[in-house]
Scaffold this active site. Structure first.
Site, mmCIF file in Angstrom:
data_model
loop_
_atom_site.group_PDB
_atom_site.id
_atom_site.type_symbol
_atom_site.label_atom_id
_atom_site.label_comp_id
_atom_site.label_asym_id
_atom_site.label_seq_id
_atom_site.Cartn_x
_atom_site.Cartn_y
_atom_site.Cartn_z
ATOM 1 N N TYR A 1 0.842 -1.205 0.000
ATOM 2 C CA TYR A 1 0.000 0.000 0.000
ATOM 3 C C TYR A 1 0.877 1.254 0.000
ATOM 4 C CZ TYR A 1 -3.781 3.126 1.644
ATOM 5 O OH TYR A 1 -4.706 4.133 1.788
ATOM 6 N N ASN B 1 -6.163 9.773 8.330
ATOM 7 C CA ASN B 1 -7.275 8.924 8.810
ATOM 8 C C ASN B 1 -8.609 9.657 8.809
ATOM 9 O OD1 ASN B 1 -4.652 8.054 9.992
ATOM 10 N ND2 ASN B 1 -5.892 6.364 10.741
ATOM 11 N N VAL C 1 -11.471 3.178 14.239
ATOM 12 C CA VAL C 1 -12.752 3.796 14.630
ATOM 13 C C VAL C 1 -13.892 2.781 14.500
ATOM 14 C CG1 VAL C 1 -14.425 5.613 14.092
ATOM 15 C CG2 VAL C 1 -11.977 6.136 14.059
ATOM 16 N N SER C 2 -13.931 2.072 13.361
ATOM 17 C CA SER C 2 -15.005 1.084 13.180
ATOM 18 C C SER C 2 -14.868 -0.047 14.193
ATOM 19 C CB SER C 2 -15.006 0.559 11.750
ATOM 20 O OG SER C 2 -13.699 0.326 11.307
ATOM 21 N N GLY D 1 -1.286 1.767 23.318
ATOM 22 C CA GLY D 1 -2.304 2.786 23.039
ATOM 23 C C GLY D 1 -1.760 4.200 23.055
ATOM 24 N N GLN E 1 0.272 5.357 20.750
ATOM 25 C CA GLN E 1 0.438 5.850 19.370
ATOM 26 C C GLN E 1 -0.695 6.817 19.059
ATOM 27 O OE1 GLN E 1 -0.672 2.830 20.187
ATOM 28 N NE2 GLN E 1 -1.584 1.702 18.505
ATOM 29 N N ASP F 1 3.632 -0.300 12.414
ATOM 30 C CA ASP F 1 2.513 0.570 12.792
ATOM 31 C C ASP F 1 3.091 1.950 13.167
ATOM 32 O OD1 ASP F 1 -0.534 -0.207 13.814
ATOM 33 O OD2 ASP F 1 0.279 1.573 14.779
HETATM 34 P P1 NAD Z 1 -12.847 1.686 0.726
HETATM 35 O O1 NAD Z 1 -12.168 0.362 0.810
HETATM 36 O O2 NAD Z 1 -14.134 1.866 1.435
HETATM 37 O O3 NAD Z 1 -13.069 2.102 -0.802
HETATM 38 C C1 NAD Z 1 -12.236 1.706 -1.847
HETATM 39 C C2 NAD Z 1 -13.127 1.321 -3.026
HETATM 40 O O4 NAD Z 1 -12.300 0.934 -4.126
HETATM 41 C C3 NAD Z 1 -14.030 0.116 -2.726
HETATM 42 O O5 NAD Z 1 -15.337 0.390 -3.135
HETATM 43 C C4 NAD Z 1 -13.394 -1.014 -3.531
HETATM 44 O O6 NAD Z 1 -14.329 -2.003 -3.894
HETATM 45 C C5 NAD Z 1 -12.817 -0.261 -4.695
HETATM 46 N N1 NAD Z 1 -11.707 -0.945 -5.366
HETATM 47 C C6 NAD Z 1 -10.626 -1.521 -4.803
HETATM 48 N N2 NAD Z 1 -9.819 -2.017 -5.753
HETATM 49 C C7 NAD Z 1 -10.395 -1.724 -6.951
HETATM 50 C C8 NAD Z 1 -10.036 -1.973 -8.292
HETATM 51 N N3 NAD Z 1 -8.913 -2.628 -8.620
HETATM 52 N N4 NAD Z 1 -10.869 -1.541 -9.268
HETATM 53 C C9 NAD Z 1 -12.029 -0.894 -8.972
HETATM 54 N N5 NAD Z 1 -12.415 -0.638 -7.706
HETATM 55 C C10 NAD Z 1 -11.597 -1.047 -6.712
HETATM 56 O O7 NAD Z 1 -11.779 2.768 1.220
HETATM 57 P P2 NAD Z 1 -11.936 4.338 1.458
HETATM 58 O O8 NAD Z 1 -11.659 4.585 2.888
HETATM 59 O O9 NAD Z 1 -13.168 4.837 0.867
HETATM 60 O O10 NAD Z 1 -10.678 4.871 0.629
HETATM 61 C C11 NAD Z 1 -10.808 5.466 -0.653
HETATM 62 C C12 NAD Z 1 -9.452 5.958 -1.123
HETATM 63 O O11 NAD Z 1 -8.934 6.913 -0.198
HETATM 64 C C13 NAD Z 1 -8.398 4.858 -1.253
HETATM 65 O O12 NAD Z 1 -7.629 5.090 -2.403
HETATM 66 C C14 NAD Z 1 -7.562 5.029 -0.012
HETATM 67 O O13 NAD Z 1 -6.241 4.606 -0.220
HETATM 68 C C15 NAD Z 1 -7.645 6.524 0.217
HETATM 69 N N6 NAD Z 1 -7.433 6.874 1.637
HETATM 70 C C16 NAD Z 1 -8.411 6.681 2.564
HETATM 71 C C17 NAD Z 1 -8.167 6.992 3.893
HETATM 72 C C18 NAD Z 1 -9.213 6.836 4.966
HETATM 73 O O14 NAD Z 1 -8.937 7.123 6.125
HETATM 74 N N7 NAD Z 1 -10.424 6.414 4.672
HETATM 75 C C19 NAD Z 1 -6.911 7.495 4.271
HETATM 76 C C20 NAD Z 1 -5.944 7.642 3.296
HETATM 77 C C21 NAD Z 1 -6.210 7.348 1.978
HETATM 78 N N1 UDP Z 2 -5.704 -0.062 16.351
HETATM 79 C C1 UDP Z 2 -5.989 -0.528 17.608
HETATM 80 N N2 UDP Z 2 -7.032 -1.397 17.772
HETATM 81 C C2 UDP Z 2 -7.806 -1.808 16.740
HETATM 82 C C3 UDP Z 2 -7.512 -1.317 15.442
HETATM 83 C C4 UDP Z 2 -6.442 -0.443 15.269
HETATM 84 O O1 UDP Z 2 -5.329 -0.183 18.594
HETATM 85 O O2 UDP Z 2 -8.740 -2.601 16.987
HETATM 86 C C5 UDP Z 2 -4.595 0.893 16.182
HETATM 87 C C6 UDP Z 2 -3.583 0.534 15.093
HETATM 88 O O3 UDP Z 2 -2.588 -0.345 15.574
HETATM 89 C C7 UDP Z 2 -3.029 1.901 14.726
HETATM 90 C C8 UDP Z 2 -4.235 2.835 14.938
HETATM 91 O O4 UDP Z 2 -5.148 2.127 15.769
HETATM 92 O O5 UDP Z 2 -2.024 2.276 15.634
HETATM 93 C C9 UDP Z 2 -4.940 3.216 13.633
HETATM 94 O O6 UDP Z 2 -5.204 2.030 12.922
HETATM 95 P P1 UDP Z 2 -5.996 1.985 11.556
HETATM 96 O O7 UDP Z 2 -5.912 0.583 11.058
HETATM 97 O O8 UDP Z 2 -7.338 2.574 11.757
HETATM 98 O O9 UDP Z 2 -5.237 2.977 10.577
HETATM 99 P P2 UDP Z 2 -3.689 3.244 10.212
HETATM 100 O O10 UDP Z 2 -2.782 2.392 11.065
HETATM 101 O O11 UDP Z 2 -3.602 2.890 8.774
HETATM 102 O O12 UDP Z 2 -3.538 4.671 10.520
#
Ligand code: NAD
Ligand code: UDP
Length: 315
Positions: A149, A178, A192-193, A211, A213, A277
């Site tokens: 990624y 995030n 969050v989820s 925790g 981080q 992480d």
């Molecule tokens: P998400 O997983 O909910 O959405 C990604 C979407 O892309 C999904 O609907 C998935 O089915 C589709 N997808 C994946 N691979 C594909 C492919 N090869 N062809 C067509 N569709 C494809 O994730 P999101 O949180 O909505 O993220 C959207 C974008 O934002 C991503 O590019 C992600 O890297 C970027 N982003 C999100 C966050 C965040 O916190 N949500 C942070 C940084 C970057």
């Molecule tokens: N994390 C956690 N418990 C969970 C899921 C994630 O403590 O159930 C931590 C994870 O290790 C990271 C932070 O929360 O330090 C954010 O994680 P997330 O996967 O949401 O995003 P990212 O690491 O890509 O910022």
């Protein structure tokens, strides 16, 4: 008299969390939206409410394969975003980032469309500079579990800038930090989820590591506003630009907040920290303020109320 400025806009990953909110916003602004998704992590449920709109079109397609459509703008969001999803098939993740970017840039070049890339704070890796500014080149492991990624998204940025230099494409690169809100995938393992789902079911709240981080959480509506503003900036502004909320919290603070707000009986439990992480993450958004006049204004507590409401509805 103002002319009608409706555009034909392609949103890749439009059935995902961020993509579905973006499609909704662009339709609301009077544009024609083509949503392309392969439903790897996204779902039709996220966009079912848009399907009756004659200005909305849906196409099942994997962006690692070429796509031939006629559009004015492209928002390239397709890519799994949560660590468990992007690590599920890491080779496909790299392909989506890299081949997907090449295909979408090729499309933009053919039709002379303006193109936005959903990049990520992960391009900074486990940062040694805090808060992160766009001029920081990052501290990224090229061979670890997150590399598909992190490096995929870095290569996509390279491709965007090379298409700009070589083919004079109009590009916009946003580095998203995030983001949370309704329509996050309930099992995507993001913090969050996870915490909300665990709290609502009175299950243990899984804190990875101790925790301490940190992360900075942006509410989805604020982020979508930033996407649209970035797309509308002058052609000489390309980014990369940080898009996120600078309010920084430890993961433990987030856990405590979620437990309190849900009135949960859940206990906090500590699990091993996943490899690579990042210890801290907070965007410096000076550039976004200057160039886009943008500043997130939804407080974590208010955003959590809406997100908790959404997950309650799912249960
Ligand atoms: P998400 O997983 O909910 O959405 C990604 C979407 O892309 C999904 O609907 C998935 O089915 C589709 N997808 C994946 N691979 C594909 C492919 N090869 N062809 C067509 N569709 C494809 O994730 P999101 O949180 O909505 O993220 C959207 C974008 O934002 C991503 O590019 C992600 O890297 C970027 N982003 C999100 C966050 C965040 O916190 N949500 C942070 C940084 C970057
Ligand atoms: N994390 C956690 N418990 C969970 C899921 C994630 O403590 O159930 C931590 C994870 O290790 C990271 C932070 O929360 O330090 C954010 O994680 P997330 O996967 O949401 O995003 P990212 O690491 O890509 O910022």
């Amino acid at each position: 008299m103002t002319l009608h400025t409706a555009k034909r806009i392609l949103v890749t990953g439009g059935a995902g969390f961020l993509g579905s909110h973006l499609c909704e916003r662009l339709l609301g602004d009077g544009h024609d939206v083509l949503c392309v998704d392969n439903y790897f992590t996204g779902t039709k449920n996220n966009i079912v409410h848009l399907m009756d709109n004659p200005h909305f079109e849906l196409l099942r397609h994997d962006i690692t394969f070429p796509l031939y459509v006629e559009v004015d703008e492209i928002y390239n969001l397709a890519c799994p975003a949560s660590p468990i999803h992007y690590q599920h098939d890491p080779v496909q993740t790299t392909k989506t980032c890299v081949h997907g970017a090449i295909n979408m840039l090729g499309l933009a070049k053919r039709v002379r469309a303006k193109i936005f890339q959903a990049s990520t704070s992960e391009v900074y890796g486990d940062p040694e500079v805090h808060p992160q500014t766009e001029s920081y080149w990052g501290h990224v492991n090229p061979t670890g579990l997150r590399s598909c990624y992190d490096e995929g998204k870095r290569c996509a940025e390279t491709l965007f800038f090379d298409y700009y230099r070589q083919h004079k494409l109009r590009i916009k690169v946003g580095r998203i930090f995030n983001t949370y809100g309704p329509r996050m995938h309930p099992n995507d393992g993001r913090v969050v989820s996870n915490f909300i789902m665990q709290a609502l079911q009175n299950q243990p709240i899984t804190i990875y590591g101790d925790g301490s981080q940190t992360r900075s959480f942006c509410y989805v509506d604020n982020l979508i506003e930033a996407f649209v503003r970035l797309m509308d900036t002058d052609d000489d502004f390309l980014g990369p630009v940080n898009l996120g909320n600078p309010a920084e919290f430890t993961i433990k603070e987030l856990a405590e907040k979620v437990v309190e707000m849900t009135g949960s009986k859940s206990e906090l439990v500590y699990k091993p920290l996943p490899a690579d992480d990042p210890m801290q993450r907070k965007p410096d958004i000076t550039l976004a303020r200057e160039k886009m006049g943008w500043e997130p204004d939804v407080q974590l507590k208010d955003g959590l109320v809406k997100t908790i409401g959404y997950f309650k509805g799912l249960l």
